[in-house]
Write a protein that holds these residues in place. Structure first.
Motif, PDB file in Angstrom:
ATOM      1  N   ARG A  37       2.402 -15.606 -28.528  1.00 30.67           N
ATOM      2  CA  ARG A  37       1.015 -15.206 -28.798  1.00 30.67           C
ATOM      3  C   ARG A  37       0.868 -13.791 -28.269  1.00 30.67           C
ATOM      4  NH1 ARG A  37      -4.405 -16.358 -26.303  1.00 30.67           N
ATOM      5  NH2 ARG A  37      -3.186 -17.048 -24.508  1.00 30.67           N
ATOM      6  N   VAL A  38       0.456 -12.886 -29.146  1.00 29.37           N
ATOM      7  CA  VAL A  38       0.440 -11.462 -28.809  1.00 29.37           C
ATOM      8  C   VAL A  38      -0.897 -11.034 -28.214  1.00 29.37           C
ATOM      9  CG1 VAL A  38       0.761  -9.125 -29.706  1.00 29.37           C
ATOM     10  CG2 VAL A  38       2.138 -11.004 -30.603  1.00 29.37           C
ATOM     11  N   GLU A  39      -2.008 -11.563 -28.735  1.00 28.18           N
ATOM     12  CA  GLU A  39      -3.328 -11.184 -28.251  1.00 28.18           C
ATOM     13  C   GLU A  39      -4.163 -12.449 -28.024  1.00 28.18           C
ATOM     14  OE1 GLU A  39      -5.242  -8.791 -31.155  1.00 28.18           O
ATOM     15  OE2 GLU A  39      -4.929 -10.194 -32.803  1.00 28.18           O
ATOM     16  N   PRO A  40      -5.208 -12.366 -27.189  1.00 25.37           N
ATOM     17  CA  PRO A  40      -5.973 -13.565 -26.814  1.00 25.37           C
ATOM     18  C   PRO A  40      -6.502 -14.374 -27.982  1.00 25.37           C
ATOM     19  CG  PRO A  40      -6.546 -11.730 -25.387  1.00 25.37           C
ATOM     20  CD  PRO A  40      -5.670 -11.162 -26.458  1.00 25.37           C
ATOM     21  N   THR A  41      -6.984 -13.713 -29.026  1.00 26.30           N
ATOM     22  CA  THR A  41      -7.555 -14.440 -30.160  1.00 26.30           C
ATOM     23  C   THR A  41      -6.589 -14.532 -31.329  1.00 26.30           C
ATOM     24  OG1 THR A  41      -8.548 -12.386 -31.003  1.00 26.30           O
ATOM     25  CG2 THR A  41      -9.892 -13.747 -29.524  1.00 26.30           C
ATOM     26  N   GLY A  42      -5.337 -14.170 -31.097  1.00 28.58           N
ATOM     27  CA  GLY A  42      -4.375 -14.115 -32.188  1.00 28.58           C
ATOM     28  C   GLY A  42      -3.695 -15.436 -32.479  1.00 28.58           C
ATOM     29  N   GLU A  43      -2.971 -15.459 -33.583  1.00 29.73           N
ATOM     30  CA  GLU A  43      -2.218 -16.651 -33.972  1.00 29.73           C
ATOM     31  C   GLU A  43      -0.958 -16.778 -33.118  1.00 29.73           C
ATOM     32  OE1 GLU A  43      -0.532 -16.367 -37.901  1.00 29.73           O
ATOM     33  OE2 GLU A  43      -0.021 -14.254 -37.635  1.00 29.73           O
ATOM     34  N   PRO A  78       8.541  -1.063 -24.041  1.00 28.19           N
ATOM     35  CA  PRO A  78       8.960  -1.561 -22.726  1.00 28.19           C
ATOM     36  C   PRO A  78       7.874  -1.354 -21.678  1.00 28.19           C
ATOM     37  CG  PRO A  78      10.741  -0.357 -23.758  1.00 28.19           C
ATOM     38  CD  PRO A  78       9.544  -0.165 -24.647  1.00 28.19           C
ATOM     39  N   GLY A  79       7.626  -2.379 -20.886  1.00 30.32           N
ATOM     40  CA  GLY A  79       6.554  -2.343 -19.894  1.00 30.32           C
ATOM     41  C   GLY A  79       5.314  -3.073 -20.349  1.00 30.32           C
ATOM     42  N   ASP A  80       5.138  -3.223 -21.672  1.00 27.16           N
ATOM     43  CA  ASP A  80       4.027  -4.014 -22.200  1.00 27.16           C
ATOM     44  C   ASP A  80       4.336  -5.501 -21.995  1.00 27.16           C
ATOM     45  OD1 ASP A  80       2.723  -1.735 -23.017  1.00 27.16           O
ATOM     46  OD2 ASP A  80       3.478  -1.823 -25.072  1.00 27.16           O
ATOM     47  N   VAL A  81       3.347  -6.338 -22.270  1.00 19.16           N
ATOM     48  CA  VAL A  81       3.548  -7.771 -22.079  1.00 19.16           C
ATOM     49  C   VAL A  81       3.190  -8.548 -23.340  1.00 19.16           C
ATOM     50  CG1 VAL A  81       3.140  -7.673 -19.594  1.00 19.16           C
ATOM     51  CG2 VAL A  81       1.219  -8.108 -21.154  1.00 19.16           C
ATOM     52  N   VAL A  82       3.765  -9.731 -23.438  1.00 20.56           N
ATOM     53  CA  VAL A  82       3.395 -10.718 -24.447  1.00 20.56           C
ATOM     54  C   VAL A  82       2.654 -11.816 -23.703  1.00 20.56           C
ATOM     55  CG1 VAL A  82       4.256 -12.386 -26.121  1.00 20.56           C
ATOM     56  CG2 VAL A  82       5.383 -10.169 -25.881  1.00 20.56           C
ATOM     57  N   LEU A  83       1.523 -12.258 -24.221  1.00 20.59           N
ATOM     58  CA  LEU A  83       0.694 -13.223 -23.493  1.00 20.59           C
ATOM     59  C   LEU A  83       1.405 -14.553 -23.264  1.00 20.59           C
ATOM     60  CD1 LEU A  83      -2.851 -12.690 -25.038  1.00 20.59           C
ATOM     61  CD2 LEU A  83      -1.880 -11.713 -22.961  1.00 20.59           C
ATOM     62  N   ASP A  84       1.986 -15.113 -24.323  1.00 20.33           N
ATOM     63  CA  ASP A  84       2.620 -16.427 -24.216  1.00 20.33           C
ATOM     64  C   ASP A  84       3.997 -16.408 -24.852  1.00 20.33           C
ATOM     65  OD1 ASP A  84       0.343 -17.665 -23.055  1.00 20.33           O
ATOM     66  OD2 ASP A  84      -0.559 -17.865 -25.039  1.00 20.33           O
ATOM     67  N   VAL A  85       4.940 -17.062 -24.191  1.00 20.19           N
ATOM     68  CA  VAL A  85       6.255 -17.336 -24.772  1.00 20.19           C
ATOM     69  C   VAL A  85       6.566 -18.787 -24.426  1.00 20.19           C
ATOM     70  CG1 VAL A  85       8.703 -16.801 -24.801  1.00 20.19           C
ATOM     71  CG2 VAL A  85       7.050 -14.946 -24.540  1.00 20.19           C
ATOM     72  N   MET A  86       6.465 -19.662 -25.411  1.00 21.34           N
ATOM     73  CA  MET A  86       6.662 -21.100 -25.179  1.00 21.34           C
ATOM     74  C   MET A  86       7.966 -21.556 -25.820  1.00 21.34           C
ATOM     75  SD  MET A  86       4.140 -24.282 -26.151  1.00 21.34           S
ATOM     76  CE  MET A  86       4.410 -24.169 -27.912  1.00 21.34           C
ATOM     77  N   GLN A 264      -4.645 -15.647 -46.815  1.00 22.18           N
ATOM     78  CA  GLN A 264      -5.175 -15.432 -45.463  1.00 22.18           C
ATOM     79  C   GLN A 264      -4.367 -14.362 -44.719  1.00 22.18           C
ATOM     80  OE1 GLN A 264      -4.597 -18.327 -46.927  1.00 22.18           O
ATOM     81  NE2 GLN A 264      -6.105 -19.898 -46.355  1.00 22.18           N
ATOM     82  N   GLU A 265      -3.056 -14.387 -44.908  1.00 20.82           N
ATOM     83  CA  GLU A 265      -2.204 -13.399 -44.251  1.00 20.82           C
ATOM     84  C   GLU A 265      -2.515 -11.994 -44.749  1.00 20.82           C
ATOM     85  OE1 GLU A 265       1.552 -14.941 -45.322  1.00 20.82           O
ATOM     86  OE2 GLU A 265       1.601 -16.457 -43.730  1.00 20.82           O
ATOM     87  N   ARG A 266      -2.720 -11.873 -46.053  1.00 19.18           N
ATOM     88  CA  ARG A 266      -3.027 -10.566 -46.636  1.00 19.18           C
ATOM     89  C   ARG A 266      -4.375 -10.060 -46.137  1.00 19.18           C
ATOM     90  NH1 ARG A 266      -1.840 -11.758 -51.367  1.00 19.18           N
ATOM     91  NH2 ARG A 266      -3.878 -12.491 -52.069  1.00 19.18           N
ATOM     92  N   LEU A 267      -5.372 -10.960 -46.058  1.00 22.54           N
ATOM     93  CA  LEU A 267      -6.696 -10.568 -45.595  1.00 22.54           C
ATOM     94  C   LEU A 267      -6.663 -10.114 -44.136  1.00 22.54           C
ATOM     95  CD1 LEU A 267      -9.728 -10.358 -46.101  1.00 22.54           C
ATOM     96  CD2 LEU A 267      -9.945 -12.771 -45.480  1.00 22.54           C
ATOM     97  N   ALA A 268      -5.927 -10.832 -43.289  1.00 20.33           N
ATOM     98  CA  ALA A 268      -5.829 -10.461 -41.874  1.00 20.33           C
ATOM     99  C   ALA A 268      -5.182  -9.090 -41.712  1.00 20.33           C
ATOM    100  CB  ALA A 268      -5.022 -11.506 -41.115  1.00 20.33           C
ATOM    101  N   LEU A 269      -4.164  -8.816 -42.517  1.00 18.76           N
ATOM    102  CA  LEU A 269      -3.486  -7.515 -42.445  1.00 18.76           C
ATOM    103  C   LEU A 269      -4.402  -6.399 -42.918  1.00 18.76           C
ATOM    104  CD1 LEU A 269      -0.934  -5.926 -41.858  1.00 18.76           C
ATOM    105  CD2 LEU A 269      -0.133  -6.469 -44.175  1.00 18.76           C
ATOM    106  N   GLU A 270      -5.147  -6.650 -43.987  1.00 18.79           N
ATOM    107  CA  GLU A 270      -6.068  -5.632 -44.507  1.00 18.79           C
ATOM    108  C   GLU A 270      -7.158  -5.315 -43.490  1.00 18.79           C
ATOM    109  OE1 GLU A 270      -7.429  -7.343 -48.126  1.00 18.79           O
ATOM    110  OE2 GLU A 270      -5.646  -6.765 -49.276  1.00 18.79           O
TER     111      GLU A 270
END
Length: 282
Positions: A37-43, A78-86, A264-270
């Motif tokens: 999960r990359v961002e708090p409200t992300g997929e 490098p130095g950034d974080v990923v919120l979740d890695v399960m 849905q994927e196309r709309l999110a990217l746009e």
């Protein structure tokens, strides 16, 4: 949170990550994946681990920047974080012991077959790896595969590098070569590619394992988005796989399933691209 230790671009839209995840690295086996999960409200997205180092506590991921979440991930440094890695999630690869094993990777599918090469060699196999892309730029992990395979074939559809033709075309050549009969094939990449590989091996009764990573959504079996028919029975790619007998997969159903969330994927990217333009405007 999980810290990104290193990154590099393998192609214009394909990026390699080394991420600090000690517990995942400790338990990971070839063929398994993680959910990010990359961002708090992300997929949440499933990604196969290309490698893991239990001593260093790191995992390697290879990501193609194709949708909103993967583009956001590929923007990190490098130095950034990923919120979740399960993880690790999914069933480990069932390794063949002895004989000639051929690994076939199309595009970023090469990241799936890459960790299988050293594992199969350790199991006593002679390993031939085939990696390919439309152009030379899209052939990834060739050098890495050479370090862990007995022989490697790079292919390009346009003939700009290596063998001119698809990975399936090269596999067809190896099947015809009587000097080293093939005992098993492992394939990962676009669905049409995996289907073509299976149609080549079926008449020769060569055991063929395919990775159905492209169809997975939440990675836990709860959403049902990764349903696929294998041998006439319904299976869930993320919990029953992600690897299956390629000769038993219903590829027509699989192809339809892959397009289920395309709108849905196309709309999110746009929306993301629009927001980026607004942020960049004076």
């Amino acid at each position: 949170m999980f810290r990104i230790l290193d990154t590099r671009w393998l192609a214009s839209d394909v990026k390699w990550f080394r991420i600090e995840a000690p517990l995942v690295a400790k338990h990971r086996r070839p063929g398994q994946f993680v959910i990010l999960r990359v961002e708090p409200t992300g997929e949440r997205i499933p990604l196969t681990m290309a490698a893991a180092d239990p001593r260093a506590g790191t995992i390697d991921l290879i990501v193609k920047a194709i949708g909103k979440t993967t583009r956001l991930l590929c923007s990190k440094q490098p130095g950034d974080v990923v919120l979740d890695v399960m993880g690790p999630l999914g069933r480990p690869t069932e390794l063949h012991h002895g004989g000639h094993a051929v690994l076939v990777g199309g595009g970023v599918g090469t990241a799936v077959i890459y960790p299988l090469a050293p594992a199969l060699r350790e199991a006593g196999c002679f390993v031939s790896s085939i990696t390919g892309g439309r152009t030379r730029e899209l052939v990834v992990l060739e050098d890495e595969l050479r370090k862990v395979s007995d022989q490697v074939y790079a292919c390009t559809d346009d003939g700009s590098y290596g063998f001119k033709g698809t990975v399936a075309d090269k596999l067809a050549e190896l099947i015809k070569d009587p000097r080293r009969p093939i005992d098993v094939v492992y394939a990962a990449g676009p669905v049409p590619m995996m289907r073509a590989v299976c149609e080549l091996t079926r008449p020769h009764r060569i055991k063929t394992i395919v990775s159905l990573n492209p169809i997975m959504v939440d990675g836990t079996g709860m959403c049902g988005g990764c349903r696929v028919t294998v041998g006439g029975k319904t299976r869930f790619a993320c919990v029953d796989g992600p690897e299956f007998d390629g000769h038993e997969v219903d590829y027509a159903e699989l192809a339809d399933r892959l397009t289920a969330y395309r709108a849905q994927e196309r709309l999110a990217l746009e929306r993301m691209e629009h927001e980026c333009k607004l942020a960049a405007s004076p």
